[in-house]
Motif scaffolding. Structure first.
Motif, PDB file in Angstrom:
ATOM      1  N   GLU A  97      51.787   1.196  34.553  1.00 26.17           N
ATOM      2  CA  GLU A  97      50.151   2.207  34.771  1.00 26.17           C
ATOM      3  C   GLU A  97      49.927   1.594  32.445  1.00 26.17           C
ATOM      4  O   GLU A  97      48.971   1.237  32.430  1.00 26.17           O
ATOM      5  N   TRP A  98      51.119   1.566  32.280  1.00 35.02           N
ATOM      6  CA  TRP A  98      50.955   1.052  30.607  1.00 35.02           C
ATOM      7  C   TRP A  98      50.372  -0.192  30.389  1.00 35.02           C
ATOM      8  O   TRP A  98      49.949  -0.644  29.449  1.00 35.02           O
ATOM      9  N   ARG A  99      51.206  -0.786  31.098  1.00 29.15           N
ATOM     10  CA  ARG A  99      51.226  -2.431  30.791  1.00 29.15           C
ATOM     11  C   ARG A  99      49.719  -3.576  30.863  1.00 29.15           C
ATOM     12  O   ARG A  99      48.862  -2.855  31.394  1.00 29.15           O
ATOM     13  N   ALA A 100      49.880  -4.019  29.459  1.00 23.10           N
ATOM     14  CA  ALA A 100      48.891  -4.628  28.994  1.00 23.10           C
ATOM     15  C   ALA A 100      47.152  -4.233  29.011  1.00 23.10           C
ATOM     16  O   ALA A 100      46.693  -4.515  29.120  1.00 23.10           O
ATOM     17  N   LYS A 101      47.097  -3.105  28.319  1.00 23.89           N
ATOM     18  CA  LYS A 101      46.488  -1.901  28.018  1.00 23.89           C
ATOM     19  C   LYS A 101      46.647  -1.749  26.058  1.00 23.89           C
ATOM     20  O   LYS A 101      47.751  -1.492  26.191  1.00 23.89           O
ATOM     21  N   PRO A 102      45.583  -1.523  25.934  1.00 23.49           N
ATOM     22  CA  PRO A 102      46.307  -0.843  24.109  1.00 23.49           C
ATOM     23  C   PRO A 102      46.288   0.030  23.860  1.00 23.49           C
ATOM     24  O   PRO A 102      45.350   0.815  24.878  1.00 23.49           O
ATOM     25  N   ILE A 103      46.314  -0.123  22.831  1.00 22.74           N
ATOM     26  CA  ILE A 103      46.302   1.838  21.973  1.00 22.74           C
ATOM     27  C   ILE A 103      45.915   2.041  20.627  1.00 22.74           C
ATOM     28  O   ILE A 103      46.354   0.973  20.512  1.00 22.74           O
ATOM     29  N   GLY A 104      45.856   2.424  20.535  1.00 19.08           N
ATOM     30  CA  GLY A 104      45.317   3.070  18.460  1.00 19.08           C
ATOM     31  C   GLY A 104      45.970   4.388  18.419  1.00 19.08           C
ATOM     32  O   GLY A 104      46.730   5.144  19.286  1.00 19.08           O
ATOM     33  N   PHE A 105      46.315   4.694  16.991  1.00 18.15           N
ATOM     34  CA  PHE A 105      47.008   5.798  16.588  1.00 18.15           C
ATOM     35  C   PHE A 105      46.315   6.528  15.589  1.00 18.15           C
ATOM     36  O   PHE A 105      45.641   6.187  15.201  1.00 18.15           O
ATOM     37  N   VAL A 106      46.128   7.860  15.963  1.00 14.65           N
ATOM     38  CA  VAL A 106      45.709   9.003  14.724  1.00 14.65           C
ATOM     39  C   VAL A 106      46.843   9.458  15.016  1.00 14.65           C
ATOM     40  O   VAL A 106      47.602  10.301  14.794  1.00 14.65           O
ATOM     41  N   SER A 107      47.100   9.634  12.835  1.00 17.62           N
ATOM     42  CA  SER A 107      48.367  10.246  12.706  1.00 17.62           C
ATOM     43  C   SER A 107      48.745  11.213  11.995  1.00 17.62           C
ATOM     44  O   SER A 107      46.863  10.828  11.089  1.00 17.62           O
ATOM     45  N   TYR A 108      49.348  12.118  11.473  1.00 15.60           N
ATOM     46  CA  TYR A 108      48.312  13.457  10.856  1.00 15.60           C
ATOM     47  C   TYR A 108      50.067  13.930  10.145  1.00 15.60           C
ATOM     48  O   TYR A 108      50.709  14.112  10.823  1.00 15.60           O
ATOM     49  N   GLY A 109      50.356  14.665   9.012  1.00 16.27           N
ATOM     50  CA  GLY A 109      51.236  14.927   8.900  1.00 16.27           C
ATOM     51  C   GLY A 109      51.249  15.502   7.055  1.00 16.27           C
ATOM     52  O   GLY A 109      50.293  15.398   6.398  1.00 16.27           O
ATOM     53  N   GLY A 110      52.241  15.549   6.810  1.00 16.39           N
ATOM     54  CA  GLY A 110      52.495  15.455   4.978  1.00 16.39           C
ATOM     55  C   GLY A 110      52.087  14.134   3.835  1.00 16.39           C
ATOM     56  O   GLY A 110      50.691  13.415   4.046  1.00 16.39           O
ATOM     57  N   LEU A 111      53.015  14.148   3.343  1.00 13.21           N
ATOM     58  CA  LEU A 111      52.751  12.936   2.459  1.00 13.21           C
ATOM     59  C   LEU A 111      52.936  11.465   3.381  1.00 13.21           C
ATOM     60  O   LEU A 111      52.516  10.504   2.506  1.00 13.21           O
ATOM     61  N   SER A 112      53.541  11.647   4.107  1.00 13.04           N
ATOM     62  CA  SER A 112      53.214   9.764   5.202  1.00 13.04           C
ATOM     63  C   SER A 112      52.022   9.585   6.414  1.00 13.04           C
ATOM     64  O   SER A 112      52.006   9.010   6.570  1.00 13.04           O
ATOM     65  N   GLY A 113      51.382  11.241   6.296  1.00  8.80           N
ATOM     66  CA  GLY A 113      50.457  11.951   7.228  1.00  8.80           C
ATOM     67  C   GLY A 113      50.590  11.031   8.353  1.00  8.80           C
ATOM     68  O   GLY A 113      49.747  10.004   9.197  1.00  8.80           O
ATOM     69  N   GLY A 114      52.130  11.033   8.878  1.00  7.95           N
ATOM     70  CA  GLY A 114      52.131  10.195  10.411  1.00  7.95           C
ATOM     71  C   GLY A 114      52.628   8.975  10.444  1.00  7.95           C
ATOM     72  O   GLY A 114      52.808   8.533  11.853  1.00  7.95           O
ATOM     73  N   LEU A 115      52.520   8.108   9.279  1.00  5.87           N
ATOM     74  CA  LEU A 115      53.232   7.194   9.335  1.00  5.87           C
ATOM     75  C   LEU A 115      53.738   6.172   9.905  1.00  5.87           C
ATOM     76  O   LEU A 115      54.287   5.564  10.532  1.00  5.87           O
ATOM     77  N   ARG A 116      54.990   6.773   9.208  1.00  4.06           N
ATOM     78  CA  ARG A 116      56.255   6.681  10.047  1.00  4.06           C
ATOM     79  C   ARG A 116      56.572   6.940  11.492  1.00  4.06           C
ATOM     80  O   ARG A 116      57.216   5.795  12.120  1.00  4.06           O
ATOM     81  N   ALA A 117      56.139   7.586  12.027  1.00  2.00           N
ATOM     82  CA  ALA A 117      56.023   8.161  13.333  1.00  2.00           C
ATOM     83  C   ALA A 117      55.049   6.915  14.312  1.00  2.00           C
ATOM     84  O   ALA A 117      55.297   7.248  14.839  1.00  2.00           O
ATOM     85  N   VAL A 118      54.061   6.629  13.829  1.00  2.00           N
ATOM     86  CA  VAL A 118      53.752   5.203  13.942  1.00  2.00           C
ATOM     87  C   VAL A 118      54.439   4.265  13.998  1.00  2.00           C
ATOM     88  O   VAL A 118      54.185   3.276  15.087  1.00  2.00           O
ATOM     89  N   GLU A 119      54.618   4.035  13.738  1.00  2.00           N
ATOM     90  CA  GLU A 119      55.645   2.617  13.204  1.00  2.00           C
ATOM     91  C   GLU A 119      57.114   3.165  14.174  1.00  2.00           C
ATOM     92  O   GLU A 119      56.889   1.787  14.764  1.00  2.00           O
TER      93      GLU A 119
END
Length: 186
Positions: A97-119
């Motif tokens: 069901e996921w294949r060949a579909k795009p995904i974007g991320f909105v992240s939040y958190g402390g100092l990194s703003g959730g960017l480590r989770a996104v990576e």
């Protein structure tokens, strides 16, 4: 205009005192300016997927929603330099069901703003044959970024959200056409 693109927004945090609804509501308000999307919300706090990945009626219904989607946005917090376990279960509950579909991320958190989770999530979605958008929306020190009404004065986040949604629209249209005319060879 083409048939609207089905966008499923996945809210990843399931903690009782989570901040996710504030970020999700802001993003959904921002999304309203993009009429090309027909949007649904999958809140993992309300979507009970078995962590042992057994097949249940709710898991089957969840996979049906994913199959009907053209694109996804995951709204994720960062816990201990990673993403919520519920989000990993959500990815692992489906496959084709996921294949060949795009995904974007909105992240939040402390100092990194959730960017480590996104990576980390970029590695997961690559493995399940998704297209991860480069543009990401992140909120550093998230609880300080929103007022009592759930609004933010963070112009960079608004601009990033608009760029991400324009890219998501392009990828979703392009990949929907490709999946229809030349099915993905996974």
């Amino acid at each position: 205009m083409d048939t609207p693109l089905r966008l499923e927004v996945i809210v990843a945090s399931v903690r009782p005192e989570r901040f996710a609804p504030v970020v999700a509501d802001w993003f959904l308000r921002t999304l309203r300016a993009h009429a090309e999307f027909d949007t649904g919300v999958i809140d993992l706090a309300e979507t009970h997927l078995p962590t042992d990945l057994t097949d249940t009626p709710e898991a089957a219904a969840y996979r049906s929603r994913l199959a009907a989607a053209d694109a996804f946005v995951a709204i994720t917090s960062e816990y201990n330099h990673g993403y919520p376990a519920a989000l990993k279960t959500a990815f692992d509950t489906a496959k084709h069901e996921w294949r060949a579909k795009p995904i974007g991320f909105v992240s939040y958190g402390g100092l990194s703003g959730g960017l480590r989770a996104v990576e980390q999530l970029r590695q997961v979605v690559a493995e399940i044959h998704m297209v991860s958008l480069r543009e990401t929306v992140s909120f550093h020190q998230a609880k300080r970024q929103f007022d009592a009404a759930g609004e933010t004065q963070d112009g960079a986040a608004r601009d990033a959200a608009d760029r991400m949604l324009r890219q998501l629209s392009w990828w979703a249209r392009t990949l929907r056409t490709a999946r229809t005319t030349d099915p993905y060879p996974a």
